[in-house]
Write an enzyme that holds these catalytic residues in place. Structure first.
Site, PDB file in Angstrom:
ATOM      1  N   GLU A  91      47.099 -22.428  28.093  1.00 44.51           N
ATOM      2  CA  GLU A  91      47.429 -22.075  29.465  1.00 44.51           C
ATOM      3  C   GLU A  91      46.753 -20.783  29.894  1.00 44.51           C
ATOM      4  O   GLU A  91      46.470 -19.899  29.101  1.00 44.51           O
ATOM      5  CB  GLU A  91      48.941 -21.971  29.623  1.00 44.51           C
ATOM      6  CG  GLU A  91      49.597 -20.980  28.699  1.00 44.51           C
ATOM      7  CD  GLU A  91      51.125 -21.058  28.810  1.00 44.51           C
ATOM      8  OE1 GLU A  91      51.686 -22.046  28.332  1.00 44.51           O
ATOM      9  OE2 GLU A  91      51.727 -20.139  29.361  1.00 44.51           O
ATOM     10  N   CYS A 104      44.340 -14.311  33.488  1.00 47.14           N
ATOM     11  CA  CYS A 104      44.943 -14.062  32.177  1.00 47.14           C
ATOM     12  C   CYS A 104      44.631 -15.261  31.292  1.00 47.14           C
ATOM     13  O   CYS A 104      44.968 -16.388  31.638  1.00 47.14           O
ATOM     14  CB  CYS A 104      46.447 -13.882  32.331  1.00 47.14           C
ATOM     15  SG  CYS A 104      47.331 -13.763  30.763  1.00 47.14           S
ATOM     16  N   CYS A 111      50.401 -18.984  18.312  1.00 49.36           N
ATOM     17  CA  CYS A 111      50.280 -17.612  17.821  1.00 49.36           C
ATOM     18  C   CYS A 111      51.065 -17.500  16.527  1.00 49.36           C
ATOM     19  O   CYS A 111      52.071 -18.195  16.351  1.00 49.36           O
ATOM     20  CB  CYS A 111      50.854 -16.642  18.854  1.00 49.36           C
ATOM     21  SG  CYS A 111      50.695 -14.894  18.400  1.00 49.36           S
ATOM     22  N   CYS A 115      56.791 -12.732  17.345  1.00 46.02           N
ATOM     23  CA  CYS A 115      57.655 -11.814  18.107  1.00 46.02           C
ATOM     24  C   CYS A 115      58.932 -12.530  18.581  1.00 46.02           C
ATOM     25  O   CYS A 115      58.883 -13.692  18.997  1.00 46.02           O
ATOM     26  CB  CYS A 115      56.899 -11.236  19.301  1.00 46.02           C
ATOM     27  SG  CYS A 115      55.490 -10.232  18.798  1.00 46.02           S
ATOM     28  N   CYS A 118      59.148 -14.178  22.296  1.00 45.06           N
ATOM     29  CA  CYS A 118      57.960 -14.837  22.858  1.00 45.06           C
ATOM     30  C   CYS A 118      57.950 -16.339  22.601  1.00 45.06           C
ATOM     31  O   CYS A 118      58.252 -16.794  21.494  1.00 45.06           O
ATOM     32  CB  CYS A 118      56.705 -14.203  22.268  1.00 45.06           C
ATOM     33  SG  CYS A 118      55.186 -14.868  22.953  1.00 45.06           S
ATOM     34  N   GLY A 158      48.537 -16.183  21.999  1.00 48.66           N
ATOM     35  CA  GLY A 158      47.666 -15.810  20.887  1.00 48.66           C
ATOM     36  C   GLY A 158      47.537 -14.316  20.710  1.00 48.66           C
ATOM     37  O   GLY A 158      47.859 -13.547  21.610  1.00 48.66           O
ATOM     38  N   GLU A 159      47.066 -13.929  19.524  1.00 44.16           N
ATOM     39  CA  GLU A 159      46.814 -12.513  19.249  1.00 44.16           C
ATOM     40  C   GLU A 159      45.294 -12.343  19.183  1.00 44.16           C
ATOM     41  O   GLU A 159      44.658 -12.762  18.211  1.00 44.16           O
ATOM     42  CB  GLU A 159      47.490 -12.107  17.930  1.00 44.16           C
ATOM     43  CG  GLU A 159      47.083 -10.768  17.363  1.00 44.16           C
ATOM     44  CD  GLU A 159      47.106  -9.608  18.371  1.00 44.16           C
ATOM     45  OE1 GLU A 159      48.091  -9.446  19.119  1.00 44.16           O
ATOM     46  OE2 GLU A 159      46.115  -8.856  18.420  1.00 44.16           O
ATOM     47  N   SER A 190      45.047  -7.281  25.082  1.00 44.27           N
ATOM     48  CA  SER A 190      46.397  -6.876  24.688  1.00 44.27           C
ATOM     49  C   SER A 190      46.659  -7.280  23.242  1.00 44.27           C
ATOM     50  O   SER A 190      46.444  -8.429  22.858  1.00 44.27           O
ATOM     51  CB  SER A 190      47.415  -7.557  25.607  1.00 44.27           C
ATOM     52  OG  SER A 190      48.727  -7.251  25.184  1.00 44.27           O
ATOM     53  N   LEU A 214      54.204  -2.410  22.538  1.00 44.80           N
ATOM     54  CA  LEU A 214      55.000  -1.475  21.738  1.00 44.80           C
ATOM     55  C   LEU A 214      56.446  -1.975  21.633  1.00 44.80           C
ATOM     56  O   LEU A 214      56.972  -2.162  20.560  1.00 44.80           O
ATOM     57  CB  LEU A 214      54.926  -0.091  22.395  1.00 44.80           C
ATOM     58  CG  LEU A 214      55.022   1.126  21.498  1.00 44.80           C
ATOM     59  CD1 LEU A 214      54.045   1.034  20.337  1.00 44.80           C
ATOM     60  CD2 LEU A 214      54.747   2.384  22.326  1.00 44.80           C
ATOM     61  N   HIS A 215      57.071  -2.145  22.784  1.00 44.80           N
ATOM     62  CA  HIS A 215      58.400  -2.769  22.877  1.00 44.80           C
ATOM     63  C   HIS A 215      59.548  -2.045  22.177  1.00 44.80           C
ATOM     64  O   HIS A 215      60.657  -2.598  22.129  1.00 44.80           O
ATOM     65  CB  HIS A 215      58.370  -4.223  22.374  1.00 44.80           C
ATOM     66  CG  HIS A 215      57.373  -5.103  23.086  1.00 44.80           C
ATOM     67  ND1 HIS A 215      57.057  -4.970  24.418  1.00 44.80           N
ATOM     68  CD2 HIS A 215      56.599  -6.120  22.627  1.00 44.80           C
ATOM     69  CE1 HIS A 215      56.166  -5.876  24.745  1.00 44.80           C
ATOM     70  NE2 HIS A 215      55.859  -6.590  23.694  1.00 44.80           N
ATOM     71  N   CYS A 332      53.905 -16.032  29.118  1.00 44.20           N
ATOM     72  CA  CYS A 332      53.459 -16.431  27.782  1.00 44.20           C
ATOM     73  C   CYS A 332      53.997 -17.705  27.173  1.00 44.20           C
ATOM     74  O   CYS A 332      55.112 -17.726  26.656  1.00 44.20           O
ATOM     75  CB  CYS A 332      53.777 -15.335  26.802  1.00 44.20           C
ATOM     76  SG  CYS A 332      53.405 -13.747  27.432  1.00 44.20           S
TER      77      CYS A 332
HETATM   78  N1  SAH Z   1      49.449 -11.037  21.236  1.00 42.15           N
HETATM   79  C1  SAH Z   1      49.148 -10.089  22.260  1.00 42.15           C
HETATM   80  C2  SAH Z   1      48.869 -10.697  23.614  1.00 42.15           C
HETATM   81  C3  SAH Z   1      49.745 -11.812  24.116  1.00 42.15           C
HETATM   82  S1  SAH Z   1      51.314 -11.484  24.790  1.00 42.15           S
HETATM   83  C4  SAH Z   1      50.216  -9.026  22.360  1.00 42.15           C
HETATM   84  O1  SAH Z   1      51.182  -9.107  21.616  1.00 42.15           O
HETATM   85  O2  SAH Z   1      50.039  -8.077  23.101  1.00 42.15           O
HETATM   86  C5  SAH Z   1      51.137 -10.523  26.249  1.00 42.15           C
HETATM   87  C6  SAH Z   1      52.343  -9.628  26.471  1.00 42.15           C
HETATM   88  O3  SAH Z   1      53.497 -10.360  26.908  1.00 42.15           O
HETATM   89  C7  SAH Z   1      52.754  -8.882  25.222  1.00 42.15           C
HETATM   90  O4  SAH Z   1      53.085  -7.570  25.541  1.00 42.15           O
HETATM   91  C8  SAH Z   1      53.980  -9.659  24.811  1.00 42.15           C
HETATM   92  O5  SAH Z   1      54.767  -8.919  23.947  1.00 42.15           O
HETATM   93  C9  SAH Z   1      54.605  -9.968  26.145  1.00 42.15           C
HETATM   94  N2  SAH Z   1      55.622 -11.034  26.120  1.00 42.15           N
HETATM   95  C10 SAH Z   1      55.687 -12.131  25.362  1.00 42.15           C
HETATM   96  N3  SAH Z   1      56.778 -12.857  25.641  1.00 42.15           N
HETATM   97  C11 SAH Z   1      57.432 -12.209  26.618  1.00 42.15           C
HETATM   98  C12 SAH Z   1      58.636 -12.456  27.331  1.00 42.15           C
HETATM   99  N4  SAH Z   1      59.394 -13.510  27.088  1.00 42.15           N
HETATM  100  N5  SAH Z   1      58.979 -11.552  28.282  1.00 42.15           N
HETATM  101  C13 SAH Z   1      58.209 -10.467  28.540  1.00 42.15           C
HETATM  102  N6  SAH Z   1      57.069 -10.184  27.904  1.00 42.15           N
HETATM  103  C14 SAH Z   1      56.683 -11.043  26.942  1.00 42.15           C
END
Ligand code: SAH
Length: 341
Positions: A91, A104, A111, A115, A118, A158-159, A190, A214-215, A332
């Protein structure tokens, strides 16, 4: 199988020489593939018919076939599901801003980073995308919309740094003056924080924008949300970000998904501000998008604003990101998942 749209001009030249063709053909083909975004050799009218059919037989152009196309009635954001040559689906999203159109893209099918909030990672990583498959997302969206794409963010499923070589190739091809010529400054990658790869990327001196997910304000909370935090500490991660800034002069963006009760308290904001103080950076706060399979709640808008306010107070630049495409599963991995189910 040779993937023609993933090749650099120099590699195309060698290919032409091997085929007994003049090397200037490489420049012509490159422009067809990357500036005209041709999906077939038939379009390449300045090549002989014989060469066109030889190329078509030996070097198929891998495109992306749009299988679902949704448009948000709220903000004009568009979401695309593309099928690849092996029928995997990925997507991509088109977002319209005052400063231009931003696409995007996904960097992998699925992936493997795991996380907790996600949707992309629920079934693991199926495979990496090639450079041409990342390009095809941008090219297809520009062709379908008929509008110029000015920014590209690698923030879909994906990463990207887990698919490093294809990512670098993608960036170089996307910014090639004989291609779509998207400025490197307008390309954002990212990452969830693969430290050695951040250092490698800094050393490439491509001057793209780096966004780091970072989160959390500390290792303990980060580990609860992101398995990658068990491998690299926040100290290591932040020092790799400082190195990135030193090498490229590009300010790093930190993404911080606010999850109620997990990382959204005033103490969390204070601790985060302390760790980031003095860094040339920006924090993007994203109220988490609840995913059905995940037990994550988004804090109230007021709490998000308070978190941003607290960061600001301690001298850290922060904004709450405006949500786009909420009526079309724009975050995502959500759309791909609903398609697969
Ligand atoms: N793997 C990379 C890029 C893909 S995710 C990364 O981790 O940065 C892009 C962003 O969306 C990341 O910051 C990810 O943590 C965030 N993300 C994923 N799922 C999400 C959700 N349910 N709500 C908000 N942000 C989310």
């Amino acid at each position: 199988m040779t993937d023609i749209r993933s090749m650099y001009k120099t590699e195309l030249k060698e290919l032409m020489e091997r085929l007994g063709q003049k090397s200037f053909r490489a420049g012509q083909i490159f422009k067809w593939l990357h500036a005209s975004m041709a999906d077939s050799y038939e379009e390449m009218t300045d090549l002989s018919k014989a060469l066109r059919s030889e190329m078509a037989e030996k070097f198929p152009i891998y495109g992306a076939r749009c299988v679902t196309h949704l448009k948000s009635s709220i903000d004009g954001t568009e979401k695309f599901l593309f099928a690849l040559h092996d029928d995997n689906v990925i997507e991509s999203v088109l977002m319209r801003y005052n400063h231009g159109n931003s696409v995007c893209i996904s960097s992998q099918v699925g992936c493997r980073m795991g996380c907790a909030f996600c949707a992309s990672t629920l079934e693991g990583c199926v495979r990496d995308l090639s450079a041409s498959e990342m390009l095809a997302q941008v090219y297809s969206i520009q062709k379908i919309s008929g509008e110029r794409v000015s920014n590209v963010v690698v923030m879909g499923s994906g990463e990207p740094l887990d698919n490093y070589d294809n990512l670098i190739r993608f960036i170089k091809l996307l910014s090639d003056p004989d291609g779509l010529n998207i400025s490197r400054r307008s390309i954002t990658v990212s990452t969830c924080g693969l430290v050695p790869k951040i250092i490698e990327l800094a050393d490439e001196e491509l001057a793209i924008t780096l966004a780091v997910s970072l989160h959390a304000p500390n290792d303990e909370k980060r580990k609860a949300l992101m398995p990658v935090a068990k491998k690299y500490s926040m100290d290591e991660l932040l020092s790799s970000c400082r190195y990135y800034f030193e090498k490229t002069g590009r300010r790093v963006t930190f993404e911080y998904a606010l999850v109620e009760g997990a990382n959204d308290s005033r103490e969390d904001a204070k601790e985060l501000a302390k760790r980031l103080s003095g860094m040339n950076c920006h924090v993007n706060l994203i109220p988490v998008n609840p995913v059905e399979e995940r037990d994550c709640k988004r804090p109230a808008a007021e709490a998000c604003r308070a978190f941003a306010g607290a960061l600001d107070k301690y001298g850290v630049n922060a904004t709450v990101r405006r949500e786009l495409g909420s009526d079309i599963s724009a975050s995502c991995g959500q759309l791909r998942r609903s398609y697969l189910n």
